[in-house]
Design an enzyme around this catalytic site. Sequence first.
Site, PDB file in Angstrom:
ATOM      1  N   VAL A 157      43.935  15.938 -18.206  1.00  0.00           N
ATOM      2  CA  VAL A 157      44.142  16.959 -17.178  1.00  0.00           C
ATOM      3  C   VAL A 157      45.546  17.560 -17.201  1.00  0.00           C
ATOM      4  O   VAL A 157      45.759  18.647 -16.649  1.00  0.00           O
ATOM      5  CB  VAL A 157      43.841  16.363 -15.780  1.00  0.00           C
ATOM      6  CG1 VAL A 157      44.960  15.415 -15.340  1.00  0.00           C
ATOM      7  CG2 VAL A 157      43.621  17.452 -14.742  1.00  0.00           C
ATOM      8  N   TYR A 158      46.510  16.928 -17.838  1.00  0.00           N
ATOM      9  CA  TYR A 158      47.880  17.436 -17.817  1.00  0.00           C
ATOM     10  C   TYR A 158      47.944  18.788 -18.533  1.00  0.00           C
ATOM     11  O   TYR A 158      47.672  18.891 -19.725  1.00  0.00           O
ATOM     12  CB  TYR A 158      48.853  16.467 -18.489  1.00  0.00           C
ATOM     13  CG  TYR A 158      49.023  15.136 -17.790  1.00  0.00           C
ATOM     14  CD1 TYR A 158      48.601  14.939 -16.475  1.00  0.00           C
ATOM     15  CD2 TYR A 158      49.616  14.064 -18.442  1.00  0.00           C
ATOM     16  CE1 TYR A 158      48.767  13.715 -15.834  1.00  0.00           C
ATOM     17  CE2 TYR A 158      49.794  12.834 -17.817  1.00  0.00           C
ATOM     18  CZ  TYR A 158      49.361  12.666 -16.521  1.00  0.00           C
ATOM     19  OH  TYR A 158      49.523  11.449 -15.898  1.00  0.00           O
ATOM     20  N   SER A 159      48.325  19.809 -17.782  1.00  0.00           N
ATOM     21  CA  SER A 159      48.377  21.178 -18.296  1.00  0.00           C
ATOM     22  C   SER A 159      47.083  21.567 -18.992  1.00  0.00           C
ATOM     23  O   SER A 159      47.080  22.219 -20.049  1.00  0.00           O
ATOM     24  CB  SER A 159      49.571  21.367 -19.249  1.00  0.00           C
ATOM     25  OG  SER A 159      50.783  21.434 -18.535  1.00  0.00           O
ATOM     26  N   GLY A 194      45.039  19.930 -20.757  1.00  0.00           N
ATOM     27  CA  GLY A 194      44.909  19.424 -22.126  1.00  0.00           C
ATOM     28  C   GLY A 194      46.066  19.770 -23.036  1.00  0.00           C
ATOM     29  O   GLY A 194      46.164  19.247 -24.154  1.00  0.00           O
TER      30      GLY A 194
END
Length: 327
Positions: A61-63, A65
Amino acid sequence: MDYTKLGNTGLDVSRVCMGTMGLGVASERWPQKWVIDEENSRVIIKKALELGINFFDTANVYSDGMSEEFLGRAVKDFANRDEVVIATKVFFPMYSGQNSAGLSRKAIMTEVDKSLKRLGTDYIDLYQIHRWDYNTPIEETMEALHDVVKSGKARYIGASSMFTWQFQKALHVAEKNGWTKFVSMQNHLNLMYREEEREMLPLCKEEGIGVIPYSPLASGRLTRDWSETTLRSENDQVQRIKYDSTADTDRAIVDRVAELAEKHGVPRAHIALAWLLLKEPVTAPIVGATKISHLEDAVAALSVELTPEEVAYMEEPYVPHTIKGHN
């Protein structure tokens, strides 16, 4: 750099883990204005490797992917993949849809393949569930994770941010069915938030579970004057949710960290991390790095020796906090 085993496994990891939530590009779905682009991310990752850090934590979920993509390309260019330990996570929605989130078999099998593609690797060293899924039977989740390991797509599995009874239930379900068990717990732990000391840390110590705490510096609040702000502190809503409600009582802790930092002649980050490294069974704090200094401070903290009296002095002002991050 010091190295240790991740819990009761044979896996060697550096005592500092680099967190990569700060790598990426802000978007409507990921409105973190303090993230850094790929060019700057590569500088940070390369420096981490040069310092001896072999353990990197990210999440799908960070940025959206992008953090996984940045990390994967940098590892390919700067390191021997077999000597790097890559941890990523699954749970939060990656698109708009009924099956876009959670820990169902469908979600796990879909997202592990997408993470592998973004990371540009054949396997994930540590595949973690980012939260507890109240809408999926834990039996379904643990069997799916077992199948991910047996397929060779992940070497180990871990968990993050849940109540101790939930973690114990997951361990029991896996053991009862002969499935792969969690080897690590990524939880919220620092001098300003110590609720995990009540039940989670003792359970992990008893079960030989490695602990890799996130937010070890309380999103930077343990490293600066109370009145000082940063781009992240002004724009990070999650940070406000975690710490604003207890600011009045936490200030005394921050002041004592500053006092001991001056006494030792080191930055405050050294003191806060040195305290965390003494906590059993902490394996490696996850230090989110968007500057070279974040990594250098983390590594230098390994050399700081705190006395029992100094530890007690920093812990003394703490008062119970509302549980944050489990839901």
